[in-house]
Design an enzyme around this catalytic site. Structure first.
Site, PDB file in Angstrom:
ATOM      1  N   ASP A 475       0.849  -1.185   0.000  1.00  0.00           N
ATOM      2  CA  ASP A 475       0.000   0.000   0.000  1.00  0.00           C
ATOM      3  C   ASP A 475       0.886   1.237   0.000  1.00  0.00           C
ATOM      4  O   ASP A 475       1.974   1.236   0.584  1.00  0.00           O
ATOM      5  CB  ASP A 475      -0.916   0.022   1.230  1.00  0.00           C
ATOM      6  N   SER A 476       0.455   2.289  -0.719  1.00  0.00           N
ATOM      7  CA  SER A 476       1.149   3.569  -0.746  1.00  0.00           C
ATOM      8  C   SER A 476       2.613   3.384  -1.198  1.00  0.00           C
ATOM      9  O   SER A 476       2.861   2.888  -2.287  1.00  0.00           O
ATOM     10  CB  SER A 476       1.037   4.243   0.620  1.00  0.00           C
ATOM     11  N   ALA A 477       3.592   3.732  -0.354  1.00  0.00           N
ATOM     12  CA  ALA A 477       4.988   3.528  -0.735  1.00  0.00           C
ATOM     13  C   ALA A 477       5.289   2.052  -0.956  1.00  0.00           C
ATOM     14  O   ALA A 477       6.117   1.691  -1.794  1.00  0.00           O
ATOM     15  CB  ALA A 477       5.910   4.095   0.333  1.00  0.00           C
ATOM     16  N   ILE A 506      -2.191  -1.024  -3.754  1.00  0.00           N
ATOM     17  CA  ILE A 506      -3.254  -0.374  -2.976  1.00  0.00           C
ATOM     18  C   ILE A 506      -2.875   1.083  -2.749  1.00  0.00           C
ATOM     19  O   ILE A 506      -1.882   1.384  -2.089  1.00  0.00           O
ATOM     20  CB  ILE A 506      -3.456  -1.089  -1.626  1.00  0.00           C
ATOM     21  N   HIS A 606      -6.962   8.097   1.586  1.00  0.00           N
ATOM     22  CA  HIS A 606      -5.774   7.243   1.498  1.00  0.00           C
ATOM     23  C   HIS A 606      -5.733   6.208   2.617  1.00  0.00           C
ATOM     24  O   HIS A 606      -5.904   6.538   3.795  1.00  0.00           O
ATOM     25  CB  HIS A 606      -4.545   8.146   1.551  1.00  0.00           C
TER      26      HIS A 606
END
Length: 632
Positions: A475-477, A506, A606
């Site tokens: 997810d994200s980074a 994600i 987010h």
């Protein structure tokens, strides 16, 4: 005092008395001082009327600008301050508040506007809220340098507006920030931060130490009905912002919040609860808490010279900040502002999932947390899909032991019946990129060492994993890492022994120099995200480095992805949404041979699923991930 005036209508001790002729006698907060030059700090102050229709005034403070020749032309942050006193005591001219603001203004080098809102019982709530909102609008009316007050026109930086207050004033600051977060508020500046010092929040049911001190609980119970007779419930959202049915704190209209509590304060537990609730709400900001041991409510106002009061006013010097993630101090200390909680690897009784930590790269000290589902006796020899997971946190916060990841992966492992390896790569700034990519690649090779009779020694991988069904996710980074690891497998000249079936991205953290979509309309968040990459990666290529912008010239073609399927998840309110959509669209057009899917969650921001894992939309996301992994 004559006999009629001496006749008391009612008392609210120890605060005030109301006489039958309507006269109000305040018993505290009556010691006042005039505005002027403070010889100790060099701060100037003056009183002005800011709302003539209601005769609301403010006391303005300006720091000494003569000590530094460059500071006379420098714009200063603006602090809009709301005094305390249970809404019904004290004023902007109260000695303790005046002295406190002189000290704070000198230390912080800000222009301060202390609001003299009207008080109960003469003017019951919501008058104080209305006056305070009108005062903020008056302050903001100077943003173009053509307002009625020269100090604000000449010295105020309206890109750095803060709200603050103590006790009831902190309550006002919170409620004003909530109003500012309403899209229809019409406020034309962004509030950067809010400081809540010993905030007056309350509730009908006792929590924490309140249950052990019923006398103090009863005393505080009486205050809200007195100051707000039109809505006397102590669970009114204005005094209990975490009450059932209260507006979500996700709408708080600022980027940073500091909550200060005192160990012996009866309001302490409410401040702690607010801090916890804000952190869990999904609000996209930084919340910090500072507790002063051994002190009671508003101690700093009564003894400004004590060491703990000085500590409250003066914080360590900051080298730079990467909000909402961390702060680096000039002494080299790194303070992570989120993702610091830890949960041990263990058996999860709710899902039946077992987890354990193991070192996978001794040379760099990199660990992984492994997850195994509850295997029924007749399925002990069944080979399961493997998911290699990379956590998020902008490459600089969180870890494999963060409870939000522990909970999310427990749920996914149980739903999908898979083995998971969650990689604890090294983080910036101690280890700038590409360290996280290097560690993640090494983790991939460590996993591969268990395939096809390799030398790997981890029993869970040898005994339970089907190496023909391997997925990467994050997810994200972490989604960014998952993408780059898959690209690296595709570009590798040697087979690594894993069959990558798919990747799950994600809310992926991709970015670029030029704004696209909603980024154009939200310049403040665009600038904030711009700053993240420059902090974690000093490549000199900025936000068009191919690591963060996979669509830029020179980036590897998405067509080389060596997997059959890709799932991209985005959230409607996420500033990164447009980049996730662009990734999906670019992948479809790239000539890649596989099947791409995209899922957008409406009304969410987010990584919402990590902070509200039991909501229907989060549970639906888990089902979608499990379905994607188990497709035939």
């Amino acid at each position: 005092m004559d006999a009629a005036k001496a006749e008391i209508a009612y008392e609210f001790l120890p605060l005030l008395r109301v006489y039958k002729d309507g006269h109000v006698e305040r018993l505290l907060g009556t010691d006042t001082v005039p505005a002027g030059a403070d010889s100790q700090t060099g701060v100037l102050s003056k009183d002005i009327t800011i709302i003539p229709d209601s005769n609301v005034s403010a006391r303005l403070y300006l720091p000494n600008l003569t000590n530094n020749s460059s500071s006379s032309s420098k714009k200063l942050p603006v602090l809009v301050y709301f005094h305390g006193g249970g809404f019904c005591l004290s004023t902007t001219s109260s000695r303790n508040y005046h002295n406190y603001l002189n000290t704070l203004v000198a230390e912080a080098q800000v222009v301060a506007v202390s609001v003299n809102y009207r008080r109960p019982p003469e003017n019951p709530l919501p008058t104080a809220y209305e006056d305070s909102w009108a005062a903020l609008q008056w302050v903001v009316s100077h943003r173009n340098g053509d307002g009625s007050e020269s100090w604000l026109n000449n010295y105020a930086d309206f890109g750095s507006v803060f709200l603050a207050g103590e006790s009831a004033g902190a309550n006002i600051a919170h409620n004003i920030a909530m109003a500012a977060g309403d899209e229809g508020s019409g406020l034309s500046v962004q509030i950067l931060g809010v400081a809540l010092v010993h905030p007056y929040f309350w509730g009908s049911d006792p929590i924490g130490s309140e249950a052990r001190d019923p006398d103090r609980k009863f005393s505080v119970d009486r205050l809200w009905p007195f100051v707000c007779p039109s809505s006397p419930d102590n669970d009114d959202p204005r005094v209990n912002p975490v009450a059932e049915g209260a507006p979500s704190l996700v709408g708080l209209g600022c980027r940073r919040v500091l909550v200060c509590v005192a160990e012996k304060d009866v309001l302490r537990d409410r401040g702690l609860l607010y801090y916890q609730a804000l952190g869990r709400s999904g609000w996209m900001g930084v919340v910090e808490i500072q507790e002063t041991e051994g002190e009671d409510h508003a101690f700093h106002l009564h003894n400004l010279e004590c060491e703990k009061a000085r500590e409250l006013i003066k914080r360590p010097e900051v080298s730079h900040e990467v909000l909402p993630y961390l702060r680096v101090y000039k002494d080299g200390t790194i303070e992570r502002l989120a993702g610091t909680a830890v949960a041990p690897a263990t058996f999860d009784s709710q899902t039946g999932v077992l987890s354990k930590d193991t070192m996978i790269i001794p040379e760099t000290g990199v660990f992984a947390r492994l997850y195994r589902p509850n295997l029924k006796p007749n399925h002990q020899k069944e080979k399961l899909p493997l998911l290699i997971y990379f956590h998020g946190g902008a490459f600089c916060i969180s870890s494999i032991s963060d409870p939000v990841y522990q909970n999310s992966l427990n749920t996914l492992v149980a739903a999908a019946n898979i083995i998971v390896v969650s990689v604890d790569y090294r983080r910036a700034p101690e280890y700038p990129l590409p360290a996280a990519y290097d560690d993640s690649w090494a983790a991939l090779l460590w996993v591969a060492s268990h395939a096809s009779g390799g030398s790997g020694a981890e029993a869970w991988l040898r005994d339970y994993v089907d190496f023909e069904r391997v997925f990467l996710a994050g997810d994200s980074a972490g989604a960014n890492i998952a993408h780059h690891m898959t690209i690296q497998v595709g570009l590798s000249e040697k087979e690594i022994g894993l069959k990558l079936r798919g990747i799950i991205l994600i809310h992926p953290y991709f970015w670029g120099e030029e704004p696209i979509g909603s980024e154009v309309r939200d310049r403040a968040r665009k600038a904030m995200v711009d700053n993240w990459w420059l902090f974690v990666c000093q490549s000199g290529r900025g936000n068009d480095d191919p690591y963060i912008n996979p669509f830029v010239n020179g980036a590897p073609s998405l067509a080389v992805l060596p997997c059959d399927r890709v799932l991209v998840c985005v959230a409607e309110k996420d500033i990164l949404k447009e980049r996730g959509k662009l990734y999906y669209e670019s992948l479809v057009k790239s000539g890649w041979h596989g099947a791409a899917e995209i899922i957008e969650t409406e009304g969410e921001d987010h990584v919402f699923h990590l902070f509200n894992p039991n909501c229907e939309k989060a549970l639906n996301m888990i089902k979608s991930l499990a379905s994607f992994i188990n497709q035939k």
